[in-house]
Design a protein around this motif. Sequence first.
Motif, PDB file in Angstrom:
ATOM      1  N   ALA A 177       0.823  -1.208   0.000  1.00 27.56           N
ATOM      2  CA  ALA A 177       0.000   0.000   0.000  1.00 27.56           C
ATOM      3  C   ALA A 177       0.858   1.259   0.000  1.00 27.56           C
ATOM      4  CB  ALA A 177      -0.937  -0.004   1.206  1.00 27.56           C
ATOM      5  N   LEU A 178       1.920   1.264   0.789  1.00 36.09           N
ATOM      6  CA  LEU A 178       2.803   2.429   0.828  1.00 36.09           C
ATOM      7  C   LEU A 178       3.552   2.588  -0.489  1.00 36.09           C
ATOM      8  CD1 LEU A 178       4.219   2.083   4.456  1.00 36.09           C
ATOM      9  CD2 LEU A 178       2.728   3.904   3.608  1.00 36.09           C
ATOM     10  N   ARG A 179       4.018   1.492  -1.038  1.00 40.55           N
ATOM     11  CA  ARG A 179       4.747   1.562  -2.308  1.00 40.55           C
ATOM     12  C   ARG A 179       3.868   2.111  -3.420  1.00 40.55           C
ATOM     13  NH1 ARG A 179       5.613  -3.346  -6.486  1.00 40.55           N
ATOM     14  NH2 ARG A 179       7.272  -2.498  -7.770  1.00 40.55           N
ATOM     15  N   MET A 180       2.655   1.563  -3.542  1.00 38.82           N
ATOM     16  CA  MET A 180       1.772   1.977  -4.626  1.00 38.82           C
ATOM     17  C   MET A 180       1.274   3.404  -4.407  1.00 38.82           C
ATOM     18  SD  MET A 180       1.971  -0.670  -6.447  1.00 38.82           S
ATOM     19  CE  MET A 180       0.774  -0.297  -7.708  1.00 38.82           C
ATOM     20  N   GLY A 181       0.928   3.735  -3.151  1.00 38.85           N
ATOM     21  CA  GLY A 181       0.426   5.077  -2.880  1.00 38.85           C
ATOM     22  C   GLY A 181       1.447   6.157  -3.155  1.00 38.85           C
ATOM     23  N   LEU A 182       2.707   5.900  -2.803  1.00 39.55           N
ATOM     24  CA  LEU A 182       3.752   6.907  -2.993  1.00 39.55           C
ATOM     25  C   LEU A 182       4.218   7.001  -4.445  1.00 39.55           C
ATOM     26  CD1 LEU A 182       5.876   6.330   0.250  1.00 39.55           C
ATOM     27  CD2 LEU A 182       4.357   8.248  -0.257  1.00 39.55           C
ATOM     28  N   SER A 183       4.087   5.909  -5.194  1.00 39.34           N
ATOM     29  CA  SER A 183       4.489   5.961  -6.602  1.00 39.34           C
ATOM     30  C   SER A 183       3.372   6.486  -7.502  1.00 39.34           C
ATOM     31  CB  SER A 183       4.923   4.573  -7.099  1.00 39.34           C
ATOM     32  OG  SER A 183       3.839   3.659  -7.075  1.00 39.34           O
ATOM     33  N   LEU A 184       2.122   6.522  -6.978  1.00 36.00           N
ATOM     34  CA  LEU A 184       0.983   6.940  -7.795  1.00 36.00           C
ATOM     35  C   LEU A 184       1.152   8.327  -8.416  1.00 36.00           C
ATOM     36  CD1 LEU A 184      -1.855   6.464  -8.897  1.00 36.00           C
ATOM     37  CD2 LEU A 184      -2.762   7.331  -6.725  1.00 36.00           C
ATOM     38  N   PRO A 185       1.580   9.370  -7.671  1.00 40.64           N
ATOM     39  CA  PRO A 185       1.722  10.690  -8.311  1.00 40.64           C
ATOM     40  C   PRO A 185       2.695  10.680  -9.492  1.00 40.64           C
ATOM     41  CG  PRO A 185       1.798  10.896  -5.922  1.00 40.64           C
ATOM     42  CD  PRO A 185       1.849   9.437  -6.227  1.00 40.64           C
ATOM     43  N   LEU A 186       3.768   9.890  -9.373  1.00 38.96           N
ATOM     44  CA  LEU A 186       4.744   9.813 -10.450  1.00 38.96           C
ATOM     45  C   LEU A 186       4.126   9.203 -11.704  1.00 38.96           C
ATOM     46  CD1 LEU A 186       7.761   8.527  -8.321  1.00 38.96           C
ATOM     47  CD2 LEU A 186       7.381  10.856  -9.133  1.00 38.96           C
ATOM     48  N   PHE A 187       3.353   8.135 -11.520  1.00 39.43           N
ATOM     49  CA  PHE A 187       2.742   7.484 -12.674  1.00 39.43           C
ATOM     50  C   PHE A 187       1.570   8.290 -13.231  1.00 39.43           C
ATOM     51  CE2 PHE A 187       5.051   3.803 -10.991  1.00 39.43           C
ATOM     52  CZ  PHE A 187       5.626   3.336 -12.169  1.00 39.43           C
ATOM     53  N   LEU A 188       0.905   9.081 -12.391  1.00 41.84           N
ATOM     54  CA  LEU A 188      -0.140   9.969 -12.896  1.00 41.84           C
ATOM     55  C   LEU A 188       0.449  11.022 -13.831  1.00 41.84           C
ATOM     56  CD1 LEU A 188      -2.441  10.577  -9.788  1.00 41.84           C
ATOM     57  CD2 LEU A 188      -3.053   9.424 -11.929  1.00 41.84           C
ATOM     58  N   VAL A 189       1.589  11.608 -13.421  1.00 40.04           N
ATOM     59  CA  VAL A 189       2.260  12.588 -14.278  1.00 40.04           C
ATOM     60  C   VAL A 189       2.697  11.936 -15.583  1.00 40.04           C
ATOM     61  CG1 VAL A 189       4.279  14.082 -14.507  1.00 40.04           C
ATOM     62  CG2 VAL A 189       2.990  14.048 -12.359  1.00 40.04           C
ATOM     63  N   LEU A 190       3.283  10.734 -15.478  1.00 36.09           N
ATOM     64  CA  LEU A 190       3.702  10.005 -16.683  1.00 36.09           C
ATOM     65  C   LEU A 190       2.498   9.688 -17.562  1.00 36.09           C
ATOM     66  CD1 LEU A 190       5.924   8.494 -18.291  1.00 36.09           C
ATOM     67  CD2 LEU A 190       5.419   6.484 -16.879  1.00 36.09           C
ATOM     68  N   GLY A 191       1.386   9.262 -16.930  1.00 42.71           N
ATOM     69  CA  GLY A 191       0.195   8.923 -17.697  1.00 42.71           C
ATOM     70  C   GLY A 191      -0.396  10.119 -18.426  1.00 42.71           C
ATOM     71  N   LEU A 192      -0.408  11.282 -17.770  1.00 50.61           N
ATOM     72  CA  LEU A 192      -0.920  12.494 -18.417  1.00 50.61           C
ATOM     73  C   LEU A 192      -0.060  12.880 -19.616  1.00 50.61           C
ATOM     74  CD1 LEU A 192      -1.867  14.620 -15.280  1.00 50.61           C
ATOM     75  CD2 LEU A 192      -3.434  13.572 -16.928  1.00 50.61           C
ATOM     76  N   ARG A 193       1.259  12.774 -19.445  1.00 48.21           N
ATOM     77  CA  ARG A 193       2.150  13.100 -20.567  1.00 48.21           C
ATOM     78  C   ARG A 193       1.929  12.147 -21.738  1.00 48.21           C
ATOM     79  NH1 ARG A 193       8.540  11.952 -20.625  1.00 48.21           N
ATOM     80  NH2 ARG A 193       7.654   9.912 -21.137  1.00 48.21           N
ATOM     81  N   GLU A 194       1.853  10.846 -21.428  1.00 54.43           N
ATOM     82  CA  GLU A 194       1.685   9.858 -22.492  1.00 54.43           C
ATOM     83  C   GLU A 194       0.304   9.954 -23.136  1.00 54.43           C
ATOM     84  OE1 GLU A 194       4.083   7.863 -23.743  1.00 54.43           O
ATOM     85  OE2 GLU A 194       5.338   9.087 -22.427  1.00 54.43           O
ATOM     86  N   THR A 195      -0.700  10.350 -22.347  1.00 55.42           N
ATOM     87  CA  THR A 195      -2.039  10.512 -22.919  1.00 55.42           C
ATOM     88  C   THR A 195      -2.069  11.663 -23.912  1.00 55.42           C
ATOM     89  OG1 THR A 195      -3.082   9.615 -20.923  1.00 55.42           O
ATOM     90  CG2 THR A 195      -4.459  10.959 -22.376  1.00 55.42           C
ATOM     91  N   ARG A 196      -1.394  12.773 -23.574  1.00 58.33           N
ATOM     92  CA  ARG A 196      -1.309  13.892 -24.516  1.00 58.33           C
ATOM     93  C   ARG A 196      -0.617  13.468 -25.810  1.00 58.33           C
ATOM     94  NH1 ARG A 196      -0.152  17.108 -19.829  1.00 58.33           N
ATOM     95  NH2 ARG A 196       2.079  16.947 -20.288  1.00 58.33           N
ATOM     96  N   ARG A 197       0.457  12.723 -25.667  1.00 60.39           N
ATOM     97  CA  ARG A 197       1.161  12.236 -26.858  1.00 60.39           C
ATOM     98  C   ARG A 197       0.285  11.284 -27.672  1.00 60.39           C
ATOM     99  NH1 ARG A 197       7.345  10.872 -24.724  1.00 60.39           N
ATOM    100  NH2 ARG A 197       7.984  13.038 -24.356  1.00 60.39           N
ATOM    101  N   ALA A 198      -0.454  10.416 -26.962  1.00 58.91           N
ATOM    102  CA  ALA A 198      -1.327   9.465 -27.654  1.00 58.91           C
ATOM    103  C   ALA A 198      -2.456  10.182 -28.384  1.00 58.91           C
ATOM    104  CB  ALA A 198      -1.897   8.471 -26.645  1.00 58.91           C
TER     105      ALA A 198
END
Length: 322
Positions: free
Chosen positions: A56-77
């Motif tokens: 839970a701690l690992r996923m919760g703390l990494s979530l903001p990083l992957f959200l930023v990555l996901g937003l960038r990749e979504t714009r590119r897509a």
Amino acid sequence: MSASASPLAESGVIAATRARRIGIALAATGAVLFSAKAILAKLQYRYGVDSLDVLALRMGLSLPLFLVLGLRETRRAKARGALPTRRDLGLIAVLGVLGYYLSSLLDFWGLEYVPVSLERLILFLNPTIVLLIGLFAYGRQVAAREWIALAVCYAGVILVMVENLRVEGDHVLLGSALVLGAAVSYALYLAMSGELVKRLGSLQLVACAMVVSTAATLIHYLIARDAAALFGLPWQVYAFAAANALFCTFLPVTFTMAAVSRLGAGSAAQFSVIGPVSLVFLGAWVLGERITAIQLIGTAVVLGGVVLVSRPGANSVPIERK
């Protein structure tokens, strides 16, 4: 003409050589960092937390990083017209549960019972499990040399497991079964994600799957226990969790993808052998785990078998084409 072309050609060779060196460094670093998540989990266990807390701690703390990555990749897509369809989103939900929630949960649970060197060795069987999925689920043909490589891999794991039973105790069997379940879950993720990676790209898929797996993990945590249990833990637990989220989750993904762009998927994947080897010595150095000659021999046997299975064109389920 040829004289002017020569410096350009030489410059191209230098650039290609530099790109390859950077790719090798990124692939090797990514393999070691991703494997080191087991070390950090073991360190967290010393402070009274369990596998669900760690996940839970690992996923919760990494979530903001992957959200930023996901937003960038979504714009590119969106710019290239490759946004996921409703059917794709359903498959992403399944993949997120299999690949990063269930697999990680079983992995961290297994780490409560087995040393990190055995955990990484079992997870390293992923290419062989993908091959078997191809055989039973997709009717793919398996060559004779692949059967030999499979036999070598599993013989090596059994050798190391028996040695760990002698050194560690009977709890190794339970831990090994849990980690093997994690390997099977992640292999299913690999086998099912091929078409999505082609359409959406690996980074977009990983970012979306991580968001799904984080939601699944937090729902599991809220059902199983009080959310307040995640607060008030020793500061060391949060420090190790932050390191796990950044250095052993987010960075290995981006490093590996950058390595693939420079080396190709097949060449980059071969550097994953560094992971199990690094954990044998990191486990002894950081955690004080014992290293025996039989463990080293078994590790070498498994690595050799997996390298044979993972050679380009050898896999019945062609991971490289995803």
